[in-house]
Write a protein that holds these residues in place. Structure first.
Motif, PDB file in Angstrom:
ATOM      1  N   TYR A  73       0.833  -1.210   0.000  1.00 13.77           N
ATOM      2  CA  TYR A  73       0.000   0.000   0.000  1.00 13.77           C
ATOM      3  C   TYR A  73       0.865   1.257   0.000  1.00 13.77           C
ATOM      4  CZ  TYR A  73      -3.219   3.584   1.643  1.00 13.77           C
ATOM      5  OH  TYR A  73      -3.943   4.742   1.768  1.00 13.77           O
ATOM      6  N   ILE A  74       1.919   1.248   0.804  1.00 16.57           N
ATOM      7  CA  ILE A  74       2.808   2.420   0.880  1.00 16.57           C
ATOM      8  C   ILE A  74       3.438   2.702  -0.475  1.00 16.57           C
ATOM      9  CG2 ILE A  74       4.982   3.269   1.841  1.00 16.57           C
ATOM     10  CD1 ILE A  74       4.232   1.837   4.455  1.00 16.57           C
ATOM     11  N   TYR A  75       3.913   1.658  -1.145  1.00 21.29           N
ATOM     12  CA  TYR A  75       4.533   1.858  -2.456  1.00 21.29           C
ATOM     13  C   TYR A  75       3.516   2.335  -3.490  1.00 21.29           C
ATOM     14  CZ  TYR A  75       9.118   0.005  -1.237  1.00 21.29           C
ATOM     15  OH  TYR A  75      10.353  -0.162  -0.703  1.00 21.29           O
ATOM     16  N   ARG A  76       2.295   1.856  -3.405  1.00 18.16           N
ATOM     17  CA  ARG A  76       1.251   2.332  -4.327  1.00 18.16           C
ATOM     18  C   ARG A  76       1.017   3.831  -4.128  1.00 18.16           C
ATOM     19  NH1 ARG A  76      -2.408  -1.878  -6.321  1.00 18.16           N
ATOM     20  NH2 ARG A  76      -1.701  -3.906  -5.576  1.00 18.16           N
ATOM     21  N   VAL A  77       0.955   4.245  -2.863  1.00 21.72           N
ATOM     22  CA  VAL A  77       0.755   5.666  -2.562  1.00 21.72           C
ATOM     23  C   VAL A  77       1.932   6.495  -3.071  1.00 21.72           C
ATOM     24  CG1 VAL A  77       0.547   7.367  -0.707  1.00 21.72           C
ATOM     25  CG2 VAL A  77      -0.726   5.222  -0.576  1.00 21.72           C
ATOM     26  N   VAL A  96       1.580   7.147  -6.632  1.00 22.27           N
ATOM     27  CA  VAL A  96       0.481   8.040  -7.001  1.00 22.27           C
ATOM     28  C   VAL A  96       0.854   9.497  -6.755  1.00 22.27           C
ATOM     29  CG1 VAL A  96      -1.866   8.732  -6.401  1.00 22.27           C
ATOM     30  CG2 VAL A  96      -1.319   6.311  -6.669  1.00 22.27           C
ATOM     31  N   ILE A  97       1.645   9.775  -5.712  1.00 27.43           N
ATOM     32  CA  ILE A  97       1.973  11.159  -5.340  1.00 27.43           C
ATOM     33  C   ILE A  97       2.565  11.962  -6.500  1.00 27.43           C
ATOM     34  CG2 ILE A  97       3.516  12.556  -3.904  1.00 27.43           C
ATOM     35  CD1 ILE A  97       3.021  10.581  -1.634  1.00 27.43           C
TER      36      ILE A  97
END
Length: 300
Positions: free
Chosen positions: A107-111, A114-115
């Motif tokens: 989840y952290i890497y997905r966020v 996206v940033i």
């Protein structure tokens, strides 16, 4: 499948259709109308304002004698082939993130991916232009300190014909596309864990799982990204304009069809000819998209 809207349904759901009407009107006015206007004016000698003369297919005949435009198609072909190779890092990155054991870190890497989407693309292009600057650019600074430049002189990456196209291709390194990674992750997320378990029981290693399971099962996502890449590359010209100016670099070495269309319309005033080039680009993209959908098979 589309359904016919009967008067009874219209009476029942009229509020819903009324709310859709503003958005539909804006699409028709600002998207479809300019497109239809461009198709119409491609058959005219038109200056974009009051001068308009019907000339039939002369604009399209001129295209086949426009050596600068034909050369620009060769340039954009180089960029398409380069971008085809540049799709690989996004696939590898998506697979690595998907294989993380921790859902939290996934989840952290997905966020984190996206940033960067909130940063305007123009800013990224300007950063790369600064990166290539011969005087204060980071790349030349590093090369000068390492002694890799000839006689201690900086390299003009955007001013030397032999360096322009390689420099444009190198832009965006390490070429991990945000949208591409997210699309691949969506495809990888649909693979059932039982398939991985069966593969491991059969003795498959990580590389075998990638080539025999993951890669075949995300073929749909690869085809989607391939279509998006081809469309964006062929019609794109803004990054060339920002990096190299309206001339497309020294001697027009990196001029792409979109930039040539812009110059013909807004610099030379041949708006009719410019719209004809735009229509040809549309047809080329349509044909390539059909070829991709026809011959890039998705077998699962």
């Amino acid at each position: 499948m589309a359904k016919i809207i009967t008067p009874k349904k219209l009476k029942l759901y009229w509020t819903m259709y009324f709310l859709v009407l503003p958005a539909l009107s804006l699409i028709l006015i600002f998207s479809y109308y300019p497109t239809l206007s461009g198709i119409y004016h491609s058959f005219f000698r038109w200056n974009g304002a009051d001068i308009s003369e019907y000339i039939g297919l002369k604009n399209f005949v001129k295209i086949f004698h426009d050596t600068a435009l034909l050369r620009s198609f060769g340039v954009v072909l180089i960029f398409v082939l380069a971008n085809l190779i540049k799709m690989i890092p996004s696939i590898v990155t998506a697979v690595i993130i998907h294989r993380l054991a921790s859902d939290k870190w996934q989840y952290i890497y997905r966020v984190l991916f996206v940033i960067p989407m909130i940063i305007p693309a123009v800013v990224g292009i300007l950063i790369w232009k600064y990166f290539y600057d011969p005087n204060v650019g980071v790349l030349n600074t590093i090369l000068l300190k390492l002694g890799y430049t000839e006689f201690g002189h900086p390299i003009s990456f955007l001013g030397d014909r032999q360096w322009v196209i390689p420099s444009i291709i190198f832009m965006g390194f390490p070429w991990v596309g945000v949208v591409g990674v997210l699309i691949y992750l969506a495809g990888l997320g649909s693979i059932e864990e039982s398939i991985y378990e069966s593969a491991r029981l059969d003795g498959a290693n990580s590389i075998g799982i990638f080539f025999n399971i993951e890669l075949p099962l995300i073929t749909t996502q690869i085809r989607i990204n391939l279509v998006l890449m081809i469309i964006a590359t062929i019609k794109g010209w803004e990054y060339i304009y920002i990096m190299l100016g309206e001339g497309g670099g020294p001697g027009g070495i990196a001029t792409v069809p979109g930039l040539h269309m812009f110059n013909q319309a807004f610099r030379a005033g041949y708006f009719g000819y410019g719209t004809a080039i735009g229509l040809v680009l549309f047809i080329v993209i349509l044909i390539l998209t059909w070829i991709n959908n026809r011959y890039v098979k998705v077998e699962k």
